[in-house]
Design an enzyme around this catalytic site. Structure first.
Site, PDB file in Angstrom:
ATOM      1  N   GLU A   1       0.821  -1.198   0.000  1.00 15.96           N
ATOM      2  CA  GLU A   1       0.000   0.000   0.000  1.00 15.96           C
ATOM      3  C   GLU A   1       0.860   1.256   0.000  1.00 15.96           C
ATOM      4  OE1 GLU A   1      -4.277   0.096   1.944  1.00 15.96           O
ATOM      5  OE2 GLU A   1      -2.843   1.038   3.268  1.00 15.96           O
TER       6      GLU A   1
ATOM      7  N   CYS B   1       3.432   8.131   1.917  1.00 13.77           N
ATOM      8  CA  CYS B   1       3.933   7.062   2.790  1.00 13.77           C
ATOM      9  C   CYS B   1       4.211   5.845   1.913  1.00 13.77           C
ATOM     10  CB  CYS B   1       2.874   6.767   3.850  1.00 13.77           C
ATOM     11  SG  CYS B   1       3.382   5.526   5.033  1.00 13.77           S
TER      12      CYS B   1
ATOM     13  N   CYS C   1       7.144  -8.274   6.317  1.00 11.27           N
ATOM     14  CA  CYS C   1       8.321  -7.864   7.088  1.00 11.27           C
ATOM     15  C   CYS C   1       8.747  -9.019   7.974  1.00 11.27           C
ATOM     16  CB  CYS C   1       8.001  -6.637   7.948  1.00 11.27           C
ATOM     17  SG  CYS C   1       9.436  -6.033   8.891  1.00 11.27           S
TER      18      CYS C   1
ATOM     19  N   CYS D   1       7.393  -7.388  14.849  1.00  5.45           N
ATOM     20  CA  CYS D   1       7.057  -6.609  16.043  1.00  5.45           C
ATOM     21  C   CYS D   1       5.664  -7.040  16.526  1.00  5.45           C
ATOM     22  CB  CYS D   1       7.091  -5.114  15.733  1.00  5.45           C
ATOM     23  SG  CYS D   1       8.755  -4.581  15.232  1.00  5.45           S
TER      24      CYS D   1
ATOM     25  N   CYS E   1       2.325  -5.271  15.207  1.00  2.00           N
ATOM     26  CA  CYS E   1       2.292  -4.832  13.808  1.00  2.00           C
ATOM     27  C   CYS E   1       1.709  -5.903  12.903  1.00  2.00           C
ATOM     28  CB  CYS E   1       3.709  -4.482  13.348  1.00  2.00           C
ATOM     29  SG  CYS E   1       3.793  -4.074  11.585  1.00  2.00           S
TER      30      CYS E   1
ATOM     31  N   GLY F   1       6.979  -2.913   5.670  1.00  2.67           N
ATOM     32  CA  GLY F   1       8.360  -3.376   5.582  1.00  2.67           C
ATOM     33  C   GLY F   1       9.348  -2.545   6.366  1.00  2.67           C
ATOM     34  N   GLU F   2      10.536  -3.118   6.537  1.00  4.52           N
ATOM     35  CA  GLU F   2      11.627  -2.443   7.240  1.00  4.52           C
ATOM     36  C   GLU F   2      12.609  -1.929   6.176  1.00  4.52           C
ATOM     37  OE1 GLU F   2      12.790  -1.319  10.222  1.00  4.52           O
ATOM     38  OE2 GLU F   2      14.529  -0.793   9.021  1.00  4.52           O
TER      39      GLU F   2
ATOM     40  N   SER G   1      12.040   5.437   8.318  1.00  3.59           N
ATOM     41  CA  SER G   1      11.657   4.951   9.649  1.00  3.59           C
ATOM     42  C   SER G   1      12.212   3.546   9.819  1.00  3.59           C
ATOM     43  CB  SER G   1      10.126   4.920   9.771  1.00  3.59           C
ATOM     44  OG  SER G   1       9.749   4.313  10.985  1.00  3.59           O
TER      45      SER G   1
ATOM     46  N   SER H   1      11.610   3.580  15.513  1.00  3.39           N
ATOM     47  CA  SER H   1      10.476   3.002  16.234  1.00  3.39           C
ATOM     48  C   SER H   1      10.952   2.531  17.600  1.00  3.39           C
ATOM     49  CB  SER H   1       9.904   1.829  15.433  1.00  3.39           C
ATOM     50  OG  SER H   1       9.320   2.321  14.246  1.00  3.39           O
ATOM     51  N   LEU H   2      10.761   3.370  18.603  1.00  3.20           N
ATOM     52  CA  LEU H   2      11.276   3.068  19.939  1.00  3.20           C
ATOM     53  C   LEU H   2      10.298   2.139  20.676  1.00  3.20           C
ATOM     54  CD1 LEU H   2      13.753   3.913  21.643  1.00  3.20           C
ATOM     55  CD2 LEU H   2      12.297   5.673  22.667  1.00  3.20           C
ATOM     56  N   HIS H   3       9.121   2.624  20.952  1.00  2.00           N
ATOM     57  CA  HIS H   3       7.995   1.856  21.497  1.00  2.00           C
ATOM     58  C   HIS H   3       8.175   1.348  22.920  1.00  2.00           C
ATOM     59  CE1 HIS H   3       6.420   2.303  17.571  1.00  2.00           C
ATOM     60  NE2 HIS H   3       7.121   1.352  16.994  1.00  2.00           N
TER      61      HIS H   3
ATOM     62  N   ASN I   1      -3.193   1.054  16.535  1.00  2.21           N
ATOM     63  CA  ASN I   1      -4.263   0.767  15.592  1.00  2.21           C
ATOM     64  C   ASN I   1      -4.565  -0.737  15.653  1.00  2.21           C
ATOM     65  OD1 ASN I   1      -5.985   1.695  13.414  1.00  2.21           O
ATOM     66  ND2 ASN I   1      -4.742   0.339  12.158  1.00  2.21           N
TER      67      ASN I   1
ATOM     68  N   CYS J   1      -0.176   6.752   8.102  1.00  7.85           N
ATOM     69  CA  CYS J   1       0.961   5.846   8.205  1.00  7.85           C
ATOM     70  C   CYS J   1       0.830   4.982   9.444  1.00  7.85           C
ATOM     71  CB  CYS J   1       2.259   6.635   8.268  1.00  7.85           C
ATOM     72  SG  CYS J   1       2.457   7.656   6.821  1.00  7.85           S
TER      73      CYS J   1
HETATM   74  N1  SAH Z   1       9.511  -0.962   9.642  1.00 12.09           N
HETATM   75  C1  SAH Z   1       9.643   0.416   9.931  1.00 12.09           C
HETATM   76  C2  SAH Z   1       8.680   1.313   9.171  1.00 12.09           C
HETATM   77  C3  SAH Z   1       7.273   0.851   8.920  1.00 12.09           C
HETATM   78  S1  SAH Z   1       6.103   0.894  10.202  1.00 12.09           S
HETATM   79  C4  SAH Z   1       9.511   0.659  11.416  1.00 12.09           C
HETATM   80  O1  SAH Z   1       9.140  -0.253  12.127  1.00 12.09           O
HETATM   81  O2  SAH Z   1       9.859   1.760  11.833  1.00 12.09           O
HETATM   82  C5  SAH Z   1       5.751   2.624  10.511  1.00 12.09           C
HETATM   83  C6  SAH Z   1       5.389   2.881  11.979  1.00 12.09           C
HETATM   84  O3  SAH Z   1       4.083   2.335  12.323  1.00 12.09           O
HETATM   85  C7  SAH Z   1       6.384   2.239  12.944  1.00 12.09           C
HETATM   86  O4  SAH Z   1       6.707   3.109  13.983  1.00 12.09           O
HETATM   87  C8  SAH Z   1       5.580   1.073  13.459  1.00 12.09           C
HETATM   88  O5  SAH Z   1       6.103   0.608  14.678  1.00 12.09           O
HETATM   89  C9  SAH Z   1       4.193   1.636  13.545  1.00 12.09           C
HETATM   90  N2  SAH Z   1       3.145   0.631  13.681  1.00 12.09           N
HETATM   91  C10 SAH Z   1       3.165  -0.651  13.254  1.00 12.09           C
HETATM   92  N3  SAH Z   1       2.004  -1.283  13.571  1.00 12.09           N
HETATM   93  C11 SAH Z   1       1.229  -0.380  14.201  1.00 12.09           C
HETATM   94  C12 SAH Z   1      -0.089  -0.426  14.765  1.00 12.09           C
HETATM   95  N4  SAH Z   1      -0.836  -1.525  14.713  1.00 12.09           N
HETATM   96  N5  SAH Z   1      -0.565   0.706  15.337  1.00 12.09           N
HETATM   97  C13 SAH Z   1       0.183   1.842  15.353  1.00 12.09           C
HETATM   98  N6  SAH Z   1       1.416   1.938  14.833  1.00 12.09           N
HETATM   99  C14 SAH Z   1       1.952   0.854  14.270  1.00 12.09           C
HETATM  100 FE1  SF4 Z   2       8.424  -4.652  10.404  1.00 15.27          FE
HETATM  101 FE2  SF4 Z   2       8.190  -2.081  11.186  1.00 15.27          FE
HETATM  102 FE3  SF4 Z   2       6.117  -3.799  11.420  1.00 15.27          FE
HETATM  103 FE4  SF4 Z   2       8.260  -4.064  13.001  1.00 15.27          FE
HETATM  104  S1  SF4 Z   2       6.814  -2.312  12.954  1.00 15.27           S
HETATM  105  S2  SF4 Z   2       7.183  -5.739  11.928  1.00 15.27           S
HETATM  106  S3  SF4 Z   2       9.899  -3.503  11.612  1.00 15.27           S
HETATM  107  S4  SF4 Z   2       7.039  -3.097   9.522  1.00 15.27           S
END
Ligand code: SAH
Ligand code: SF4
Length: 363
Positions: A94, A107, A114, A118, A121, A167-168, A199, A221-223, A298, A341
């Site tokens: 997408e 975006c 990926c 995570c 995700c 994707g990463e 990112s 992406s710290l989280h 989300n 995004c």
């Molecule tokens: N792989 C890269 C970039 C793609 S994801 C990364 O992880 O940074 C873009 C952003 O959306 C990242 O910060 C990711 O952690 C976040 N993200 C992934 N799944 C999500 C969800 N279900 N709700 C909110 N943010 C999410």
């Molecule tokens: Fe891959 Fe980014 Fe999703 Fe983690 S948050 S699984 S690195 S797309």
């Protein structure tokens, strides 16, 4: 011999110059063609009027200009536009365009699926299908420029690109860097480094390579603010723990086009949203020049997490603000730059599956 035509969207300007040299052509020819490809969006070599006729004929035989094919194109009420792109073998990715008053952000996806898995995700839950080619990555910007058209002044409407789709990006380093170079090149899209953001979930050696080879704005992406929790949420942390990640951010900042890193932080109810977590983020901000972007989770089917309540997110943000740290919260509707995004990863799986099924059903 019948060889497959070369897709010229796979080449940045240096690679195109080399390829032209191999055909016995001068570098300026490559730059001319590059402008036709990316600035004019021209796919027909015959229409490249300032290119010698004989070269045009030869290019038509040995080369092609093939962006990915859109399977669907949806505009939401707030102007956010989403394309689902077929990238072959039943895979789809997408691309999302988010219009704002003074900018338009695209975006962009870097992989189908990926591998990093995570916990929160949905892209990760799909597993890894494959890396996108450079043509498929830059093709998303190519298509958006074509499908959006210019604005009233003939200006391009995509002013910013964020590699925050599926994707990463740093796990598909070479193709992503080729696409980034095209985004920055004046013969192609001419975006400034500050307006192009990668990112990453924190692949430390690749962050160093990006700094050396193509430093653009960086989002990480710290989280989680401690290793025990981050190991669970972002499994790549077991390989590159926080200390190493933060050191890599500081090394990156030596060359970065902006003087801060954006830390993305998904707000998960009862998991990473306590006052203690906020204070730990304050401590991290003392080590690395940063801004925080709080992303309300989300939800997607089968996910064990819930979104933090709005009041807790407000409290969390105010702890950061009181410590003098810039923290923005993504809106959950698609009407701000970051919203789509944040939602993208959560929506792709269902849509992709549904569309792939549709595609298969019509075969
Ligand atoms: N792989 C890269 C970039 C793609 S994801 C990364 O992880 O940074 C873009 C952003 O959306 C990242 O910060 C990711 O952690 C976040 N993200 C992934 N799944 C999500 C969800 N279900 N709700 C909110 N943010 C999410
Ligand atoms: Fe891959 Fe980014 Fe999703 Fe983690 S948050 S699984 S690195 S797309």
């Amino acid at each position: 011999m019948n060889t497959k035509p070369v897709n010229l969207l796979d080449y940045d300007v240096d690679a195109l110059v080399d390829w032209f040299a191999a055909q016995g052509e001068k570098p300026f020819r490559a730059r001319q063609v590059m402008r036709w490809l990316h600035r004019e969006g021209c796919t027909d070599f015959g229409a490249m009027t300032n290119v010698a006729k004989s070269l045009r004929a030869r290019l038509s035989e040995i080369a092609c200009v093939t962006p990915p094919t859109p399977i669907s194109d949806k505009v939401s009420s707030d102007g956010t536009r989403k394309w689902l792109l077929d990238v072959g073998s039943g895979n789809a990715v997408e691309t999302v365009f988010i219009p704002e008053v003074r900018r338009g952000t695209l975006c962009v996806s870097s992989q189908a699926g990926c591998a990093l898995d995570c916990a929160f995700c949905s892209t990760g839950k799909q597993g890894f299908n494959r890396n996108l080619s450079a043509a498929e990555i830059i093709g998303q910007l190519w298509l958006a420029n074509r499908l959006l058209g210019g604005d009233a002044d003939g200006e391009r409407v995509v002013s910013n690109v964020v590699m925050m789709g599926m994707g990463e990006p740093l796990a598909n380093f070479d193709n992503v860097v080729t696409a980034l170079r095209l985004m920055l090149d004046d013969h192609a899209y001419g975006l400034s480094r500050r307006r192009v953001t990668v990112s990453t979930s924190g692949i430390v050696p690749a962050m160093d390579r990006l700094r050396d080879e193509c430093p653009v704005a960086l989002a990480v992406s710290l989280h989680a603010a401690n290793d025990a929790l981050r190991d669970r949420l972002v499994p790549i942390n077991t390989k590159y723990p926080l200390k190493d990640l933060l050191a890599a951010c500081n090394r990156y900042l030596d060359r970065a086009p902006r003087d801060f890193v954006t830390f993305e932080y998904v707000m998960l109810d009862g998991v990473n949203d306590s006052e203690r977590d906020a204070r730990d983020l304050v401590a991290i901000a003392r080590e690395v020049s940063c801004k925080y972007n709080l992303i309300p989770f989300n939800p997607f089917p089968g996910s064990p997490f819930r979104r933090s309540p709005a009041e807790r997110i407000r409290r969390f943000a105010s702890i950061l603000a009181e410590a003098g740290i810039v923290a923005t919260t993504r809106k959950t509707r698609g009407d701000d730059v970051d919203a789509a995004c944040g939602q993208l990863a959560g929506k792709v799986l269902d849509k992709t599956r549904r569309t792939v099924r549709l595609v298969e059903d019509t075969r």
